[in-house]
Design an enzyme around this catalytic site. Sequence first.
Site, PDB file in Angstrom:
ATOM      1  N   PRO A   9      27.214 -23.142 -38.191  1.00  0.00           N
ATOM      2  CA  PRO A   9      27.767 -23.130 -39.543  1.00  0.00           C
ATOM      3  C   PRO A   9      28.019 -21.738 -40.119  1.00  0.00           C
ATOM      4  CG  PRO A   9      25.468 -23.807 -39.557  1.00  0.00           C
ATOM      5  CD  PRO A   9      25.902 -23.804 -38.129  1.00  0.00           C
ATOM      6  N   ASN A  10      29.145 -21.649 -40.779  1.00  0.00           N
ATOM      7  CA  ASN A  10      29.585 -20.448 -41.510  1.00  0.00           C
ATOM      8  C   ASN A  10      30.045 -19.302 -40.618  1.00  0.00           C
ATOM      9  OD1 ASN A  10      29.016 -21.586 -44.137  1.00  0.00           O
ATOM     10  ND2 ASN A  10      26.862 -21.409 -43.559  1.00  0.00           N
ATOM     11  N   ARG A  17      32.789 -12.993 -44.306  1.00  0.00           N
ATOM     12  CA  ARG A  17      31.461 -13.358 -44.784  1.00  0.00           C
ATOM     13  C   ARG A  17      30.512 -12.158 -44.705  1.00  0.00           C
ATOM     14  NH1 ARG A  17      27.115 -16.856 -41.243  1.00  0.00           N
ATOM     15  NH2 ARG A  17      25.528 -16.998 -42.850  1.00  0.00           N
ATOM     16  N   TYR A  22      27.439  -8.960 -41.208  1.00  0.00           N
ATOM     17  CA  TYR A  22      28.051  -9.583 -40.024  1.00  0.00           C
ATOM     18  C   TYR A  22      29.286  -8.839 -39.496  1.00  0.00           C
ATOM     19  CZ  TYR A  22      24.952 -13.408 -41.355  1.00  0.00           C
ATOM     20  OH  TYR A  22      23.846 -14.152 -41.672  1.00  0.00           O
ATOM     21  N   ASN A  71      24.913 -19.421 -31.033  1.00  0.00           N
ATOM     22  CA  ASN A  71      24.480 -18.910 -32.335  1.00  0.00           C
ATOM     23  C   ASN A  71      24.503 -20.109 -33.263  1.00  0.00           C
ATOM     24  OD1 ASN A  71      24.022 -17.749 -34.796  1.00  0.00           O
ATOM     25  ND2 ASN A  71      25.456 -16.042 -34.505  1.00  0.00           N
ATOM     26  N   ALA A  74      22.286 -21.054 -39.460  1.00  0.00           N
ATOM     27  CA  ALA A  74      21.095 -21.452 -40.201  1.00  0.00           C
ATOM     28  C   ALA A  74      20.372 -22.647 -39.567  1.00  0.00           C
ATOM     29  CB  ALA A  74      21.461 -21.767 -41.648  1.00  0.00           C
ATOM     30  N   HIS A  77      16.968 -22.239 -37.821  1.00  0.00           N
ATOM     31  CA  HIS A  77      15.674 -22.211 -38.511  1.00  0.00           C
ATOM     32  C   HIS A  77      15.183 -23.601 -38.914  1.00  0.00           C
ATOM     33  CE1 HIS A  77      16.833 -18.058 -38.539  1.00  0.00           C
ATOM     34  NE2 HIS A  77      17.863 -18.298 -39.331  1.00  0.00           N
ATOM     35  N   ASP A  84      15.664 -30.495 -29.332  1.00  0.00           N
ATOM     36  CA  ASP A  84      15.577 -31.615 -28.387  1.00  0.00           C
ATOM     37  C   ASP A  84      16.776 -31.632 -27.451  1.00  0.00           C
ATOM     38  OD1 ASP A  84      13.184 -32.503 -29.374  1.00  0.00           O
ATOM     39  OD2 ASP A  84      14.033 -34.133 -30.575  1.00  0.00           O
ATOM     40  N   GLU A  95      20.015 -17.869 -26.937  1.00  0.00           N
ATOM     41  CA  GLU A  95      20.125 -17.861 -28.401  1.00  0.00           C
ATOM     42  C   GLU A  95      20.576 -16.475 -28.837  1.00  0.00           C
ATOM     43  OE1 GLU A  95      16.400 -18.793 -30.330  1.00  0.00           O
ATOM     44  OE2 GLU A  95      17.064 -17.941 -32.244  1.00  0.00           O
ATOM     45  N   HIS A  97      21.952 -13.940 -32.211  1.00  0.00           N
ATOM     46  CA  HIS A  97      22.205 -13.712 -33.634  1.00  0.00           C
ATOM     47  C   HIS A  97      22.875 -12.354 -33.778  1.00  0.00           C
ATOM     48  CE1 HIS A  97      19.872 -17.193 -34.612  1.00  0.00           C
ATOM     49  NE2 HIS A  97      18.959 -16.762 -33.760  1.00  0.00           N
ATOM     50  N   ILE A  98      23.809 -12.302 -34.691  1.00  0.00           N
ATOM     51  CA  ILE A  98      24.533 -11.055 -34.954  1.00  0.00           C
ATOM     52  C   ILE A  98      23.588 -10.071 -35.654  1.00  0.00           C
ATOM     53  CG2 ILE A  98      26.473 -10.067 -36.234  1.00  0.00           C
ATOM     54  CD1 ILE A  98      27.773 -12.958 -35.906  1.00  0.00           C
ATOM     55  N   ARG A 104      15.158  -9.540 -41.893  1.00  0.00           N
ATOM     56  CA  ARG A 104      15.716 -10.200 -43.081  1.00  0.00           C
ATOM     57  C   ARG A 104      14.663 -11.114 -43.734  1.00  0.00           C
ATOM     58  NH1 ARG A 104      21.373 -12.626 -41.576  1.00  0.00           N
ATOM     59  NH2 ARG A 104      21.456 -12.772 -43.851  1.00  0.00           N
TER      60      ARG A 104
HETATM   61  C1  DQA Z   1      22.753 -15.673 -37.908  1.00  0.00           C
HETATM   62  C2  DQA Z   1      21.432 -15.500 -38.646  1.00  0.00           C
HETATM   63  C3  DQA Z   1      21.053 -16.759 -39.385  1.00  0.00           C
HETATM   64  O1  DQA Z   1      19.831 -16.584 -40.079  1.00  0.00           O
HETATM   65  C4  DQA Z   1      22.126 -17.115 -40.393  1.00  0.00           C
HETATM   66  O2  DQA Z   1      21.812 -18.320 -41.035  1.00  0.00           O
HETATM   67  C5  DQA Z   1      23.489 -17.145 -39.804  1.00  0.00           C
HETATM   68  C6  DQA Z   1      23.856 -16.123 -38.832  1.00  0.00           C
HETATM   69  C7  DQA Z   1      23.213 -14.364 -37.229  1.00  0.00           C
HETATM   70  O3  DQA Z   1      24.090 -14.445 -36.368  1.00  0.00           O
HETATM   71  O4  DQA Z   1      22.745 -13.282 -37.571  1.00  0.00           O
HETATM   72  O5  DQA Z   1      24.325 -17.970 -40.168  1.00  0.00           O
HETATM   73  O6  DQA Z   1      22.570 -16.638 -36.876  1.00  0.00           O
END
Ligand code: DQA
Length: 137
Positions: A9-10, A17, A22, A71, A74, A77, A84, A95, A97-98, A104
């Site tokens: 998401p997002n 964003r 990011y 990635n 959110a 978390h 699963d 996994e 994350h940017i 954070r």
């Molecule tokens: C993220 C970190 C997450 O906490 C956040 O909710 C994101 C982006 C990252 O790529 O840094 O949407 O996964």
Amino acid sequence: MTIHIINGPNLNLLGTREPGIYGSSTFEDYLLKLRQRYPSINIQYYQSNVEGLLIDRLQQVGFSADGIILNAGAYTHTSIALQDCIRSLTAPVIEVHISNVHKREEFRHHSMISCVCKGVICGFGLDSYRLAIEALI
Ligand code: DQA
């Protein structure tokens, strides 16, 4: 070699964003560069804002891919369902994350999916995805 990048998401909003966190590149632009850098790797990309659709995609590719770079945004978390799902797959999932989630807010410090992933890469901007490709190679 076929690698699937799956963004949650997002992450469709990359480029606009919170650029301070990011960056200012869209994922599509970054993807072009990745494909140029690794011409012999088949890099597939999927993004969804919907948890169930991410699970559908993981199930679809997770038994045949050579690797998955996830990635989960959110959902990282919060999602037992993603945990699963990843546990059920045969392909290794990395996994990513940017941002450096550990620098954070505290709610970003815990991942529901790290325990079922092959490894975790975070904090290197979009380069986190390239490092994940290197790890899979
Ligand atoms: C993220 C970190 C997450 O906490 C956040 O909710 C994101 C982006 C990252 O790529 O840094 O949407 O996964």
